[in-house]
Design a protein around this motif. Sequence first.
Motif, mmCIF file in Angstrom:
data_model
loop_
_atom_site.group_PDB
_atom_site.id
_atom_site.type_symbol
_atom_site.label_atom_id
_atom_site.label_comp_id
_atom_site.label_asym_id
_atom_site.label_seq_id
_atom_site.Cartn_x
_atom_site.Cartn_y
_atom_site.Cartn_z
ATOM 1 N N GLU A 1 7.190 7.571 -17.635
ATOM 2 C CA GLU A 1 7.171 8.764 -16.780
ATOM 3 C C GLU A 1 5.791 8.958 -16.148
ATOM 4 O O GLU A 1 5.670 9.348 -14.973
ATOM 5 N N PHE A 2 4.754 8.687 -16.937
ATOM 6 C CA PHE A 2 3.393 8.831 -16.426
ATOM 7 C C PHE A 2 3.130 7.842 -15.287
ATOM 8 O O PHE A 2 2.513 8.175 -14.270
ATOM 9 N N ARG A 3 3.619 6.622 -15.415
ATOM 10 C CA ARG A 3 3.469 5.623 -14.358
ATOM 11 C C ARG A 3 4.188 6.051 -13.079
ATOM 12 O O ARG A 3 3.660 5.907 -11.969
ATOM 13 N N SER A 4 5.387 6.594 -13.251
ATOM 14 C CA SER A 4 6.144 7.016 -12.069
ATOM 15 C C SER A 4 5.443 8.175 -11.357
ATOM 16 O O SER A 4 5.420 8.237 -10.124
ATOM 17 N N ARG A 5 4.856 9.076 -12.148
ATOM 18 C CA ARG A 5 4.128 10.184 -11.517
ATOM 19 C C ARG A 5 2.877 9.688 -10.794
ATOM 20 O O ARG A 5 2.518 10.188 -9.719
ATOM 21 N N LEU A 6 2.183 8.711 -11.374
ATOM 22 C CA LEU A 6 1.025 8.140 -10.704
ATOM 23 C C LEU A 6 1.412 7.455 -9.394
ATOM 24 O O LEU A 6 0.733 7.601 -8.363
ATOM 25 N N ASN A 7 2.521 6.719 -9.426
ATOM 26 C CA ASN A 7 2.979 6.049 -8.212
ATOM 27 C C ASN A 7 3.354 7.057 -7.125
ATOM 28 O O ASN A 7 3.050 6.866 -5.945
ATOM 29 N N ARG A 8 3.989 8.143 -7.550
ATOM 30 C CA ARG A 8 4.373 9.177 -6.589
ATOM 31 C C ARG A 8 3.125 9.863 -5.999
ATOM 32 O O ARG A 8 3.054 10.122 -4.791
ATOM 33 N N ALA A 9 2.170 10.129 -6.861
ATOM 34 C CA ALA A 9 0.928 10.738 -6.373
ATOM 35 C C ALA A 9 0.210 9.794 -5.412
ATOM 36 O O ALA A 9 -0.348 10.233 -4.391
ATOM 37 N N TRP A 10 0.209 8.510 -5.707
ATOM 38 C CA TRP A 10 -0.426 7.533 -4.824
ATOM 39 C C TRP A 10 0.263 7.495 -3.466
ATOM 40 O O TRP A 10 -0.383 7.431 -2.416
ATOM 41 N N GLU A 11 1.601 7.541 -3.469
ATOM 42 C CA GLU A 11 2.349 7.541 -2.207
ATOM 43 C C GLU A 11 2.060 8.791 -1.387
ATOM 44 O O GLU A 11 1.885 8.718 -0.161
ATOM 45 N N LEU A 12 1.998 9.947 -2.051
ATOM 46 C CA LEU A 12 1.688 11.188 -1.336
ATOM 47 C C LEU A 12 0.286 11.147 -0.734
ATOM 48 O O LEU A 12 0.066 11.600 0.404
ATOM 49 N N ALA A 13 -0.673 10.614 -1.510
ATOM 50 C CA ALA A 13 -2.042 10.516 -1.007
ATOM 51 C C ALA A 13 -2.104 9.607 0.212
ATOM 52 O O ALA A 13 -2.793 9.911 1.197
ATOM 53 N N ARG A 14 -1.370 8.497 0.182
ATOM 54 C CA ARG A 14 -1.344 7.585 1.318
ATOM 55 C C ARG A 14 -0.731 8.254 2.541
ATOM 56 O O ARG A 14 -1.216 8.098 3.664
ATOM 57 N N GLU A 15 0.343 9.018 2.333
ATOM 58 C CA GLU A 15 0.998 9.696 3.457
ATOM 59 C C GLU A 15 0.070 10.723 4.087
ATOM 60 O O GLU A 15 -0.077 10.784 5.318
ATOM 61 N N HIS A 16 -0.585 11.542 3.272
ATOM 62 C CA HIS A 16 -1.499 12.552 3.803
ATOM 63 C C HIS A 16 -2.707 11.899 4.493
ATOM 64 O O HIS A 16 -3.182 12.394 5.526
ATOM 65 N N LEU A 17 -3.195 10.804 3.918
ATOM 66 C CA LEU A 17 -4.319 10.108 4.524
ATOM 67 C C LEU A 17 -3.949 9.566 5.900
ATOM 68 O O LEU A 17 -4.749 9.650 6.850
ATOM 69 N N LYS A 18 -2.741 9.045 6.036
ATOM 70 C CA LYS A 18 -2.306 8.523 7.333
ATOM 71 C C LYS A 18 -2.204 9.638 8.368
ATOM 72 O O LYS A 18 -2.586 9.476 9.528
ATOM 73 N N VAL A 19 -1.699 10.813 7.944
ATOM 74 C CA VAL A 19 -1.594 11.944 8.869
ATOM 75 C C VAL A 19 -2.976 12.390 9.340
ATOM 76 O O VAL A 19 -3.210 12.641 10.533
ATOM 77 N N VAL A 20 -3.914 12.481 8.398
ATOM 78 C CA VAL A 20 -5.271 12.896 8.751
ATOM 79 C C VAL A 20 -5.934 11.862 9.667
ATOM 80 O O VAL A 20 -6.639 12.222 10.632
ATOM 81 N N GLN A 21 -5.730 10.582 9.397
ATOM 82 C CA GLN A 21 -6.306 9.542 10.241
ATOM 83 C C GLN A 21 -5.770 9.608 11.668
ATOM 84 O O GLN A 21 -6.518 9.444 12.635
ATOM 85 N N ASN A 22 -4.486 9.869 11.812
ATOM 86 C CA ASN A 22 -3.902 9.995 13.152
ATOM 87 C C ASN A 22 -4.479 11.196 13.891
ATOM 88 O O ASN A 22 -4.742 11.132 15.103
ATOM 89 N N LYS A 23 -4.687 12.302 13.187
ATOM 90 C CA LYS A 23 -5.286 13.482 13.824
ATOM 91 C C LYS A 23 -6.721 13.193 14.275
ATOM 92 O O LYS A 23 -7.132 13.573 15.380
ATOM 93 N N MET A 24 -7.482 12.529 13.416
ATOM 94 C CA MET A 24 -8.862 12.195 13.771
ATOM 95 C C MET A 24 -8.908 11.244 14.961
ATOM 96 O O MET A 24 -9.754 11.381 15.857
ATOM 97 N N LYS A 25 -7.992 10.277 14.999
ATOM 98 C CA LYS A 25 -7.951 9.337 16.122
ATOM 99 C C LYS A 25 -7.607 10.055 17.422
ATOM 100 O O LYS A 25 -8.207 9.806 18.472
ATOM 101 N N THR A 26 -6.641 10.977 17.355
ATOM 102 C CA THR A 26 -6.258 11.725 18.556
ATOM 103 C C THR A 26 -7.422 12.563 19.068
ATOM 104 O O THR A 26 -7.689 12.622 20.272
ATOM 105 N N ARG A 27 -8.136 13.203 18.149
ATOM 106 C CA ARG A 27 -9.276 14.030 18.540
ATOM 107 C C ARG A 27 -10.402 13.174 19.127
ATOM 108 O O ARG A 27 -11.066 13.566 20.089
#
Length: 217
Positions: free
Chosen positions: A7-33
Amino acid sequence: MLDYVSEFRSRLNRAWELAREHLKVVQNKMKTRYDKGSKTREFKVGDRVLVLLPVSKQPFQATYCGPYVIDKKIGEVDYVVRTPDRSKGKKWCHINTLKAYRERSENDHLVAAVSSRKYDQVQSKVERESEPESICPTKTFPNFKNSDALCNLSEKTSHLSPEQQAQVASLTGEYSCLFSNVPTKTDIAYHDIEVNDAQPVKQPPYRANPLKLEQLR
């Protein structure tokens, strides 16, 4: 125990995926700006350019040198530039270190000389007309206002009595050398700073403009 680890591994993987998704959104905003104020630049083979290169014997400083000629293009933002006067005949440069070289015509130099001479004439005329009759240091600097105070001494001392104003005028006239715009030094008093056993602060050297460095020397 195994269920907890799984369960701990699955939560870590989910947290990693969420971090990657948010990072991609922020990178796109910075690129647009960033793209709003950016301009696409491109050079062709044979174009003359100025290259940002380190100053000789001063690796922490850089200045534009040239003009040099583009030898070939590598990728979207990299170029090979011919630098015959450097240790390496060719140099791989990013486009951010390049800027187009534009030759000035004879007319450009002529206009600059005429405008400069006209400005000097107007400036000298203004200085002659505005020269005060009272005690006023010859050199003026924007950060020091002693000259303004001396030139308008009656206005600055309007809150004093006539006798006090006369005393101030007499003292400033007698010791006018003490009210210069240029700071000076004295040998009458000395001040020592005791550091005891304090360790010196070590900082990396700051990058300075070559023109400023000449003034500091």
